[in-house]
Design a protein around this motif. Structure first.
Motif, PDB file in Angstrom:
ATOM      1  N   GLN A 119       0.817  -1.225   0.000  1.00  0.00           N
ATOM      2  CA  GLN A 119       0.000   0.000   0.000  1.00  0.00           C
ATOM      3  C   GLN A 119       0.847   1.270   0.000  1.00  0.00           C
ATOM      4  OE1 GLN A 119      -2.840  -0.367   3.283  1.00  0.00           O
ATOM      5  NE2 GLN A 119      -4.406  -0.987   1.799  1.00  0.00           N
ATOM      6  N   GLU A 120       1.907   1.311   0.814  1.00  0.00           N
ATOM      7  CA  GLU A 120       2.740   2.528   0.878  1.00  0.00           C
ATOM      8  C   GLU A 120       3.846   2.497  -0.183  1.00  0.00           C
ATOM      9  OE1 GLU A 120       4.165   3.358   4.912  1.00  0.00           O
ATOM     10  OE2 GLU A 120       2.410   2.326   5.704  1.00  0.00           O
ATOM     11  N   GLY A 121       4.404   1.313  -0.419  1.00  0.00           N
ATOM     12  CA  GLY A 121       5.520   1.220  -1.373  1.00  0.00           C
ATOM     13  C   GLY A 121       5.068   1.007  -2.811  1.00  0.00           C
ATOM     14  N   GLY A 122       3.885   0.448  -2.992  1.00  0.00           N
ATOM     15  CA  GLY A 122       3.398   0.205  -4.352  1.00  0.00           C
ATOM     16  C   GLY A 122       3.907  -1.093  -4.951  1.00  0.00           C
ATOM     17  N   ALA A 123       4.383  -2.023  -4.101  1.00  0.00           N
ATOM     18  CA  ALA A 123       4.859  -3.309  -4.638  1.00  0.00           C
ATOM     19  C   ALA A 123       3.685  -4.130  -5.180  1.00  0.00           C
ATOM     20  CB  ALA A 123       5.560  -4.103  -3.529  1.00  0.00           C
ATOM     21  N   ASP A 124       3.986  -4.941  -6.208  1.00  0.00           N
ATOM     22  CA  ASP A 124       2.978  -5.866  -6.739  1.00  0.00           C
ATOM     23  C   ASP A 124       3.001  -7.183  -5.975  1.00  0.00           C
ATOM     24  OD1 ASP A 124       2.152  -4.290  -9.080  1.00  0.00           O
ATOM     25  OD2 ASP A 124       4.191  -4.657  -9.782  1.00  0.00           O
ATOM     26  N   ALA A 125       4.130  -7.478  -5.343  1.00  0.00           N
ATOM     27  CA  ALA A 125       4.314  -8.770  -4.673  1.00  0.00           C
ATOM     28  C   ALA A 125       5.440  -8.614  -3.659  1.00  0.00           C
ATOM     29  CB  ALA A 125       4.686  -9.838  -5.705  1.00  0.00           C
ATOM     30  N   VAL A 126       5.567  -9.593  -2.751  1.00  0.00           N
ATOM     31  CA  VAL A 126       6.656  -9.534  -1.769  1.00  0.00           C
ATOM     32  C   VAL A 126       7.518 -10.791  -1.895  1.00  0.00           C
ATOM     33  CG1 VAL A 126       5.313  -8.191  -0.108  1.00  0.00           C
ATOM     34  CG2 VAL A 126       5.328 -10.671   0.058  1.00  0.00           C
ATOM     35  N   LYS A 127       8.782 -10.661  -1.491  1.00  0.00           N
ATOM     36  CA  LYS A 127       9.669 -11.839  -1.442  1.00  0.00           C
ATOM     37  C   LYS A 127      10.032 -12.119   0.002  1.00  0.00           C
ATOM     38  CE  LYS A 127      14.160 -11.846  -2.825  1.00  0.00           C
ATOM     39  NZ  LYS A 127      14.851 -12.161  -1.555  1.00  0.00           N
ATOM     40  N   LEU A 128       9.949 -13.400   0.373  1.00  0.00           N
ATOM     41  CA  LEU A 128      10.297 -13.831   1.734  1.00  0.00           C
ATOM     42  C   LEU A 128      11.426 -14.843   1.655  1.00  0.00           C
ATOM     43  CD1 LEU A 128       7.378 -12.732   2.437  1.00  0.00           C
ATOM     44  CD2 LEU A 128       7.092 -14.747   3.821  1.00  0.00           C
ATOM     45  N   GLU A 129      12.448 -14.682   2.479  1.00  0.00           N
ATOM     46  CA  GLU A 129      13.523 -15.673   2.549  1.00  0.00           C
ATOM     47  C   GLU A 129      13.103 -16.822   3.455  1.00  0.00           C
ATOM     48  OE1 GLU A 129      17.407 -14.270   3.673  1.00  0.00           O
ATOM     49  OE2 GLU A 129      17.399 -12.698   2.152  1.00  0.00           O
ATOM     50  N   GLY A 130      13.180 -18.054   2.952  1.00  0.00           N
ATOM     51  CA  GLY A 130      12.898 -19.200   3.822  1.00  0.00           C
ATOM     52  C   GLY A 130      12.096 -20.259   3.107  1.00  0.00           C
ATOM     53  N   GLY A 131      12.163 -21.493   3.629  1.00  0.00           N
ATOM     54  CA  GLY A 131      11.502 -22.618   2.980  1.00  0.00           C
ATOM     55  C   GLY A 131      10.284 -23.099   3.728  1.00  0.00           C
ATOM     56  N   ARG A 132      10.303 -24.420   4.050  1.00  0.00           N
ATOM     57  CA  ARG A 132       9.104 -25.076   4.610  1.00  0.00           C
ATOM     58  C   ARG A 132       8.591 -24.394   5.878  1.00  0.00           C
ATOM     59  NH1 ARG A 132      13.224 -29.825   6.082  1.00  0.00           N
ATOM     60  NH2 ARG A 132      14.306 -28.723   4.480  1.00  0.00           N
ATOM     61  N   ASP A 133       9.503 -23.803   6.690  1.00  0.00           N
ATOM     62  CA  ASP A 133       9.072 -23.180   7.953  1.00  0.00           C
ATOM     63  C   ASP A 133       8.122 -22.014   7.719  1.00  0.00           C
ATOM     64  OD1 ASP A 133      10.703 -24.969   9.113  1.00  0.00           O
ATOM     65  OD2 ASP A 133      12.318 -23.555   9.602  1.00  0.00           O
ATOM     66  N   LEU A 134       8.194 -21.427   6.528  1.00  0.00           N
ATOM     67  CA  LEU A 134       7.351 -20.263   6.240  1.00  0.00           C
ATOM     68  C   LEU A 134       6.075 -20.635   5.487  1.00  0.00           C
ATOM     69  CD1 LEU A 134       9.766 -17.444   5.009  1.00  0.00           C
ATOM     70  CD2 LEU A 134       8.498 -17.558   7.149  1.00  0.00           C
ATOM     71  N   ALA A 135       5.942 -21.922   5.134  1.00  0.00           N
ATOM     72  CA  ALA A 135       4.868 -22.314   4.211  1.00  0.00           C
ATOM     73  C   ALA A 135       3.470 -21.930   4.716  1.00  0.00           C
ATOM     74  CB  ALA A 135       4.959 -23.802   3.921  1.00  0.00           C
ATOM     75  N   ASP A 136       3.206 -22.139   6.010  1.00  0.00           N
ATOM     76  CA  ASP A 136       1.854 -21.804   6.521  1.00  0.00           C
ATOM     77  C   ASP A 136       1.568 -20.314   6.379  1.00  0.00           C
ATOM     78  OD1 ASP A 136       1.446 -24.403   7.135  1.00  0.00           O
ATOM     79  OD2 ASP A 136       1.846 -24.193   9.294  1.00  0.00           O
ATOM     80  N   ASP A 137       2.574 -19.494   6.711  1.00  0.00           N
ATOM     81  CA  ASP A 137       2.393 -18.041   6.596  1.00  0.00           C
ATOM     82  C   ASP A 137       2.214 -17.622   5.138  1.00  0.00           C
ATOM     83  OD1 ASP A 137       2.490 -17.589   9.295  1.00  0.00           O
ATOM     84  OD2 ASP A 137       4.624 -17.080   9.337  1.00  0.00           O
ATOM     85  N   VAL A 138       3.002 -18.241   4.265  1.00  0.00           N
ATOM     86  CA  VAL A 138       2.889 -17.907   2.833  1.00  0.00           C
ATOM     87  C   VAL A 138       1.464 -18.218   2.351  1.00  0.00           C
ATOM     88  CG1 VAL A 138       3.643 -18.567   0.503  1.00  0.00           C
ATOM     89  CG2 VAL A 138       5.345 -18.201   2.307  1.00  0.00           C
ATOM     90  N   GLU A 139       0.948 -19.364   2.774  1.00  0.00           N
ATOM     91  CA  GLU A 139      -0.405 -19.758   2.346  1.00  0.00           C
ATOM     92  C   GLU A 139      -1.431 -18.720   2.794  1.00  0.00           C
ATOM     93  OE1 GLU A 139      -1.153 -23.830   3.248  1.00  0.00           O
ATOM     94  OE2 GLU A 139      -3.190 -23.738   2.444  1.00  0.00           O
ATOM     95  N   LYS A 140      -1.272 -18.226   4.030  1.00  0.00           N
ATOM     96  CA  LYS A 140      -2.232 -17.226   4.539  1.00  0.00           C
ATOM     97  C   LYS A 140      -2.076 -15.898   3.802  1.00  0.00           C
ATOM     98  CE  LYS A 140      -1.591 -18.421   9.123  1.00  0.00           C
ATOM     99  NZ  LYS A 140      -1.533 -18.018  10.519  1.00  0.00           N
TER     100      LYS A 140
END
Ligand code: KIV
Length: 271
Positions: A119-140
């Motif tokens: 909203q403030e930066g105008g990004a179309d998407a975000v990048k997150l560093e990390g694998g399986r440990d982040l999967a639940d958060d990525v899904e949400k």
């Protein structure tokens, strides 16, 4: 009517659409090209060159802000640099990096940081560093409408914990672990995954095993595309470049020569 220049013809042939769906569907058709930018000038130059996506990376910390690692970069830094790139009105997708720590506190904090980047930066998407440990958060996040670019292999935000930068996937256990990370991120809904410093053969196999594009950096030529830090590509650095980069220019040297000439000319009253 003026004939299009070779560069215009090349860009036209690879017409770029600023959507994650378009990027994801490039897999198997042609290699994807991504480059980093942190300001409006570079955003414009890179977009005009015809890239498929710009990454406003937290590498801004080491390339522009004078830090030794990406760890000190804050969400305020990322919002400021993302909005600068957005103001260059690039015709391609703009992805913003989530900085150190923002994914580790709570889902609400993660969501709030992604909200700011979009909203403030105008990004179309975000990048997150990390694998399986982040999967639940990525899904949400994906369910909330936030497109996520994954990042596996070398995770520069963990450099203090792993004790330095190195290649990943050299043994079977590590290769299998990378596969689990990639599949988890695919199942969580990542539209593409960055593969940093992964053994070339392992990255080639991984790319063939997942549906989202695997975009490599220092992971060999057979990924579904490549992403590079623009300052490394242009030789706009005073600290040298990673071993896997072959710079296409030496802008640091050119700038240094021009600056010294100007200083000399003023002192000799030639200006
Ligand atoms: O921050 C960055 O520039 C990155 C790339 C190295 C992929 O994460």
């Amino acid at each position: 009517m003026a004939k299009p220049s070779p560069r215009e013809r090349e860009t036209k042939r690879h017409e770029v659409k600023p959507t994650v769906r378009y990027l994801a569907e490039l897999k198997g058709k042609r290699p994807i090209v991504g480059l980093t930018a942190y300001d409006a000038i570079m955003g414009k130059l890179i977009s005009d060159a015809g890239v498929d996506f710009i990454l406003v990376g937290d590498s801004v910390g080491t390339t522009l802000l004078g830090y030794d690692t990406t760890i000190p970069v804050t969400i305020d830094d990322m919002v400021r640099h993302t909005s600068a790139v957005r103001r260059s009105d690039p015709g391609c997708l703009v992805v913003a990096d989530l900085p150190f720590g923002e994914a580790s506190m709570s889902f609400d904090r993660l969501l709030e940081s992604c909200r700011r980047l979009m909203q403030e930066g105008g990004a179309d998407a975000v990048k997150l560093e990390g694998g399986r440990d982040l999967a639940d958060d990525v899904e949400k996040l994906v369910a909330t409408g936030i497109p996520v670019l994954g990042h596996i292999g070398l995770l520069p935000q963990t450099v203090k914990a792993i004790g330095g930068y190195r290649k990943f996937g050299a043994n079977r256990e590590e290769a299998e672990s990378l596969y689990t990370d990639a599949i988890s991120l695919e199942e969580a809904g990542c539209f593409a995954i960055v593969a940093e410093m992964i053994e070339s053969k392992v990255a080639t196999v991984l790319a063939s095993q997942i549906s989202p594009p695997l975009v490599g950096i220092g992971s060999g030529p057979d990924c579904d595309g490549q992403i590079l830090v623009t300052q490394d590509l242009l030789g706009l650095t005073v600290k040298g470049v990673p071993s896997f980069v072959s710079p296409y220019a030496n802008l640091a040297r050119d700038a240094s020569v021009a600056l010294s000439r100007y200083v000399g000319d003023v002192r000799k009253k030639r200006k």
